[in-house]
Design a protein around this motif. Structure first.
Motif, short mmCIF file in Angstrom:
data_model
loop_
_atom_site.label_atom_id
_atom_site.label_comp_id
_atom_site.label_asym_id
_atom_site.label_seq_id
_atom_site.Cartn_x
_atom_site.Cartn_y
_atom_site.Cartn_z
N UNK A 179 17.44 9.68 -9.71
CA UNK A 179 16.07 9.19 -9.75
C UNK A 179 16.50 8.02 -9.40
N UNK A 180 15.89 7.86 -8.34
CA UNK A 180 15.89 6.41 -7.51
C UNK A 180 14.66 6.54 -6.61
N UNK A 181 13.86 5.26 -7.11
CA UNK A 181 12.33 5.10 -6.77
C UNK A 181 12.27 4.27 -5.75
N UNK A 182 11.24 4.31 -5.45
CA UNK A 182 10.82 4.10 -3.43
C UNK A 182 9.81 3.44 -4.22
N UNK A 183 9.91 2.51 -3.49
CA UNK A 183 8.60 1.05 -3.15
C UNK A 183 7.12 1.40 -2.30
N UNK A 184 6.15 1.15 -3.05
CA UNK A 184 5.30 1.60 -1.94
C UNK A 184 4.60 0.54 -1.72
N UNK A 185 3.93 0.61 -0.51
CA UNK A 185 3.17 -1.07 -0.13
C UNK A 185 2.12 -1.60 -0.87
N UNK A 186 1.00 -2.38 -0.14
CA UNK A 186 0.30 -3.25 -0.48
C UNK A 186 -1.03 -1.82 -0.09
N UNK A 187 -0.37 -1.52 0.57
CA UNK A 187 -1.98 0.27 0.79
C UNK A 187 -2.19 0.79 -0.61
N UNK A 188 -0.66 1.79 -0.70
CA UNK A 188 -0.33 2.58 -1.43
C UNK A 188 0.22 3.49 -1.20
N UNK A 189 1.29 3.55 -0.16
CA UNK A 189 1.67 3.98 0.70
C UNK A 189 2.89 4.26 0.47
N UNK A 190 3.78 5.05 0.91
CA UNK A 190 5.39 5.01 0.39
C UNK A 190 5.57 3.84 1.71
N UNK A 241 -4.45 8.95 -3.18
CA UNK A 241 -5.91 9.67 -2.96
C UNK A 241 -5.74 9.36 -1.54
N UNK A 242 -4.81 9.29 -0.26
CA UNK A 242 -4.64 9.05 0.72
C UNK A 242 -3.68 9.99 1.58
N UNK A 243 -4.05 10.34 2.56
CA UNK A 243 -3.16 10.89 4.35
C UNK A 243 -2.50 10.14 4.41
N UNK A 244 -1.22 10.01 4.07
CA UNK A 244 -0.25 8.93 4.60
C UNK A 244 -0.15 9.30 6.15
N UNK A 245 -0.08 8.08 6.78
CA UNK A 245 0.43 8.40 8.42
C UNK A 245 2.29 8.75 8.46
N UNK A 246 2.69 8.54 7.51
CA UNK A 246 4.10 8.10 7.99
C UNK A 246 5.10 9.41 7.19
N UNK A 247 4.30 10.68 6.88
CA UNK A 247 4.48 11.47 6.66
C UNK A 247 5.86 12.14 7.49
N UNK A 248 5.77 13.02 8.48
CA UNK A 248 6.78 13.40 9.85
C UNK A 248 7.86 12.47 9.92
N UNK A 249 7.96 11.17 9.86
CA UNK A 249 8.72 9.99 9.32
C UNK A 249 9.63 10.15 8.66
N UNK A 250 8.95 10.00 7.20
CA UNK A 250 9.36 10.49 6.09
C UNK A 250 10.25 11.85 5.75
N UNK A 292 -9.41 1.23 -4.56
CA UNK A 292 -8.43 0.95 -4.48
C UNK A 292 -7.74 1.19 -3.42
N UNK A 293 -7.47 2.09 -2.64
CA UNK A 293 -6.63 2.73 -1.54
C UNK A 293 -7.82 3.32 -0.18
N UNK A 294 -7.55 3.51 0.79
CA UNK A 294 -8.17 3.79 1.40
C UNK A 294 -7.12 4.61 2.31
N UNK A 295 -7.38 5.88 3.81
CA UNK A 295 -6.46 5.42 4.50
C UNK A 295 -7.20 5.10 6.49
#
Length: 979
Positions: free
Chosen positions: A622-633, A661-670, A808-811
């Motif tokens: 496992x390699x852990x990926x950080x989240x940003x200040x908004x809770x997104x990948x 609990x957020x629809x992250x905008x970058x899912x396709x890019x990920x 805490x987090x919103x989209x």
């Protein structure tokens, strides 16, 4: 002329949709107005990124009425043919007592409960589970047992890894006796291969004893009684195994152990098995509660949940989940198991079967089975039919010179026999076997025109097949709970008393984030107990299971359409098993392309705890990926790590919508980044309730997902199980999904494409009708509307609570997905009031707490689901606002920082009705903080449970009766009572 509705309008079958979805149209309009949107579609567009949003409706039929759907599934059930099955191999006929059927299996107070993480409102089901643990420990002769596992095969796999961690031996080989159930061997092999463990299956008895003596292993597994029926004394083997620093694992049968010497008395270290024959039907393979019992020394590495005894704030005995630090969601990639869902409801059923029959009743049932087996054997011998083994409990292995003729006669008699690979036949008797069945079996083996033996005549002199040295002499189930409730009236009252202690969906909203506690409609549940679904053996011939075949194929197609994938396997019998199957498919896909070096799995730090645990079990790093200040990948961190490990990148595991609990905008890019670097995208389907009819992971770039049918698709949680975790994949991964197995096709010699991940081909097949019914009842439009209302309800709660608790987090547009995280950390910093204090205070309001401290410590995650009406949402919101007002009173000094209703919640009736009131706040504030509670009040049976005490003093069996005598009698009520 009045506007008379047309017949077509009157026949519009949307009645069920309106019953499943809590808010009516007026409530939906009012909540939309609160959020500033004029329609559900407008709200959906504001929440869900356009890049992934579905433009076409689901290609599913329109909704059906309950009458129509039940008629349709009845037609499928009628395509199954129920033969009398003598197949055995770990699955046996049984009679579920009707009092248990009606009052537990068909009772929403039991099947709509959640995992007992909140101890104070789970005392009833935990008592039932501690009965289960006591039952398993007593019968196996072990010191401790867990509160159930998924099935016998996966329990054996968990025992193997426990032995690997615990044995002194440094060998990498797990030795398995060849006469172990074939499905168990294959599941063990599946689990062993990614971990680099060698499974050595030894077929003959002599070769097995020689291998045991050689000593090159860390653990040894035997079946007792063996799969083909014989019974052995393993004492000397156990001594030899221990001399080599290895652990001895025994797979056994609980009913047989009422008559046989226990594995613990033979020197076993770990004992596993299945409690199915304690009143739980075949169900085409599941769900059934497996168990693991072991020596006390291994309890901290024991897989699955463990119920223990602690004390509450008043010093009274109380149950709780103990040693929770073992759980995967805490230990993550360091977890020893990825188990999340267990089989709680089935364990409760089995425990009540034992409570109802007691030790004498269970012994009588087992003795009758053993006696009929001895009579059957004597009759076969008198007819010249050869038996392979001299000993047996319930299973005879028969040498037949003309197996084809025997099987043809069996088919004519509407009975199923087991055919082994070597051509011999097996017959397994059980609780449902009758004298007439024995006559029929004799006729089948004798052929036409031969004189048959007499059951009555042979009963007088047929010798027992249980060796005298292996007869049980030790006592079991001596606790009063197993010796008290033998009349139906007493058991009925006992089960009712336990249910009354708990909070389930039949009483109140359970707003657990990530867990999706929604309506499990009665119409969906009804087919589960139909004999045509319940009484089918998992190894019944295909021509007898056409209804199941059609239902399973139909459900797979429905789920593929909902997700946008190409193929689905329904074999995984939990969400964690679905994750595991998906990662195995990815692993096998890379291997098929000659890229076996791909072993890196990227996992965001916000991911579900099962994700890193599943990756570890698949041999991935496992390699852990950080989240940003908004809770997104953090997309740039992901990009850097994907490129760094591009030669070894196997997959990313991502939850969508995110665990925050957020629809992250970058899912396709990920997805694009991972694919560009040679990996596959695994999307955790835990939050599919925010996607059905709105977006499809298989269409935005994801390669595989597991689904939680016990969340999105309405299978009840059952107090923490059963679950179903289908694995859905795009076409290139389809060849690597788990495949169905028959007795003739078990490989048991190595792992390859389509290896079993669960013991039964279709996992928990008997509860698949629930999800089939849900999708059929809702139809294309209903499923989309359910998703939209789930989004609406979550955002309504967040909006109404915004002045009191920070989300805490919103989209996008400041909105959340289907759940919201309330941040209580600033409150704790200011007042000392913790998220746990708020969770316990909610009990005084009659609510189960939201998800506590996950995925962020010090927070509450709320998921209301589409099934909750605005009335119920407002009731919860009112409770949360009142709690915030109490916190403000602490802030202002109007309530003491330590002596306040939150710190001492929950409050029991005993606390407020007897003795001196010791708090500075009033009794009324303690238990009636809102006027509405005076009309309907839930009283918790215990005060706040002491977690530290429970972990320091691990006690996991029924509380001795004399322990209750040590508790002090409550003081008399000290204030005058109104008359």
């Amino acid at each position: 002329m009045p506007n008379t509705p047309s017949l077509l309008q009157l026949e519009d079958h949307d009645a069920f949709i309106a019953r499943h979805i809590g808010p009516g149209e007026d409530e939906i309009a009012a909540m939309l107005k609160t959020l500033g949107h004029d329609s559900l579609d407008a709200l959906t567009d504001a929440i869900v990124p356009a890049k992934i949003r579905s433009t076409a409706p689901l290609a599913l039929p329109a909704a059906m009425s309950e009458v129509e759907a039940l008629a349709k599934i009845r037609a499928l059930a009628d395509k199954n043919t129920v033969f009398k099955s003598f197949i055995g191999q770990g699955y046996y006929g049984t009679h579920m007592p009707n009092v248990i059927l009606r009052n537990i299996l068909e009772n929403p107070a039991w099947y709509t409960a959640y995992t007992p993480y909140q101890a104070e409102i789970s005392q009833g089901r935990m008592e039932a589970l501690i009965n289960f643990q006591t039952m398993c420990a007593d019968l196996t002769g072990m010191e401790i047992a867990n509160a159930s596992l998924l099935d016998e095969g996966t329990a054996a796999a968990e025992a193997m890894t426990l032995a690997k961690r615990s044995a002194k031996s440094k060998s990498n080989t797990f030795l398995v006796a060849g006469d172990t159930h074939p499905q168990t061997i294959e599941v063990v092999q599946t689990r062993a291969e990614p971990l680099g463990i060698t499974v050595e299956v030894v077929r003959s008895t002599d070769e097995f004893h020689a291998a045991v003596e050689k000593g090159d292993y860390f653990g040894v597994l035997v079946q007792y009684p063996a799969s083909s029926g014989w019974i052995a004394d393993w004492d000397k083997d156990a001594e030899m195994i221990h001399s080599h620093g290895a652990l001895f694992v025994v797979a056994t049968d609980l009913l047989a152990l009422t008559l046989l010497k226990s594995p613990g008395e033979m020197g076993a270290d770990i004992v596993i098995g299945n409690s199915q024959r304690f009143g739980v039907p075949f169900g085409f393979g599941g769900p059934h509660a497996a168990y693991m019992a072991c020596r006390d020394a291994y309890k901290r590495n024991l897989a699955g949940r463990l119920i223990g005894v602690s004390v509450d704030a008043e010093g009274n005995k109380a149950y709780r989940l103990t040693l929770q630090t073992r759980e995967q969601h805490i230990r993550r990639e360091k977890a020893t198991s990825n188990i999340c869902t267990a089989q709680v409801l089935l364990a409760v059923l089995a425990s009540m079967y034992a409570v109802y029959h007691g030790p004498e009743g269970l012994t009588r049932i087992a003795s009758r089975v053993a006696r009929l087996t001895a009579i059957l054997a004597a009759g076969l011998k008198s007819m010249g039919v050869g038996l392979v083994h001299a000993s047996a409990f319930d299973t005879l292995c028969i040498e037949s010179a003309d197996a084809d003729a025997v099987l043809a006669r069996a088919k004519d008699a509407r009975i199923n026999l087991r055919v082994r690979k070597n051509g011999s036949l097996c017959v397994s008797l059980d609780e449902t076997t009758t004298r007439e069945d024995v006559d029929t079996l004799w006729r089948v083996f004798a052929g036409e025109g031969k004189t048959l033996p007499s059951v009555d005549a042979l009963d007088a002199d047929a010798p027992s097949l249980i060796p005298e040295a292996l007869r049980r002499t030790s006592k079991f189930l001596t606790h009063p709970v197993f010796n008290t409730h033998h009349s139906e009236h007493e058991l009925l009252r006992y089960m009712r008393s336990l249910a009354d202690k708990d909070l389930a969906m039949d009483r109140t909203m359970i707003p657990l984030g990530s867990c999706t506690m929604k309506l499990n409609a009665t119409a969906e549940m009804i087919p589960v107990t139909w004999p045509e679904f319940a009484n089918i053996h998992p190894l019944a011939p295909a021509e007898q299971t056409r209804g199941y075949e059609e239902l399973i194929a139909g459900l797979e197609a429905m789920l593929a359409e909902c997700t946008g994938y190409d193929a689905v396997s329904l074999q995984p019998n939990s969400g964690a098993q679905g994750e595991y199957a998906g990662l195995l498919a990815i692993r096998a896909y890379h291997a098929s392309r000659g890229e076996t070096q791909r072993d890196i799995c990227l996992i965001p730090e916000s991911a579900h705890g099962t994700n890193p645990a599943s990756a570890q079990l698949c041999g991935m790093s496992v390699v852990v990926v950080a989240c940003d200040k908004n809770g997104n990948v953090d997309v740039e961190d992901l990009r850097a790590k994907a490129e760094k490990h591009k030669d070894r990148l196997a997959a990313i595991m991502i939850t969508y919508p995110s665990t925050h609990g957020v629809f992250e905008e970058g899912i396709v890019e990920i997805c694009d980044i991972v694919h560009a670097n040679g990996g596959q995208v695994y999307t955790d389907g835990a939050n599919m309730n925010a996607l059905v009819g709105v977006a499809k992971p298989g269409k935005w770039g994801s390669d595989v997902s597991h689904l939680n049918l016990h969340k999105t698709f309405c299978i009840p949680h059952g107090g923490g199980g059963p679950g179903v975790g289908p694995c859905a994949v795009r076409s290139h991964l389809a060849p690597f999904l788990p495949k169905a197995a028959t007795d003739a096709s078990f490989k048991t010699e190595g792992v390859g494409t389509g290896a079993l991940v669960s013991a039964a081909s279709y996992g928990s097949a008997s509860i698949l009708p629930i999800s089939w019914m849900y999708i059929t009842l809702m139809g294309s439009a209903g499923l989309r509307k359910a998703t939209q209302v789930a989004l609406l309800n979550a955002n309504y709660v967040a909006k109404r609570l915004a002045p009191h608790y920070k989300t805490l987090y919103t989209g996008r547009n400041g909105l959340v997905a289907h759940e919201c995280i309330l941040d209580l950390r600033p409150i704790k910093d200011e007042t000392g009031i913790s998220a746990e204090d708020v969770a316990k205070r909610l009990i005084d309001f009659g609510f189960h707490a939201p998800t506590l401290s996950f995925p962020v410590a010090g927070t509450l995650m709320v998921e209301p689901t589409e099934s909750e009406s605005q009335y119920e949402l407002d009731r919860f919101i009112d409770a949360m606002i009142q709690i915030r007002d109490e916190i403000r009173m602490v802030e202002k000094g109007e309530l003491d920082r330590e002596d306040n209703p939150l710190k001492h919640a929950p409050h029991t009736a005993m606390q407020v009705a007897t003795g001196e009131w010791k708090h500075v706040y009033s009794r009324e504030l303690a238990v009636f903080p809102l006027q509405s509670l005076k009309q309907q009040k839930y009283w918790p049976p215990v005060a706040r449970v002491d977690n530290v005490y429970g972990d320091k003093n691990v006690f996991c069996s029924c509380i001795p009766v004399d322990a209750f005598k040590e508790e002090e009698e409550p003081e008399a009520f000290s204030e005058p009572m109104a008359v």
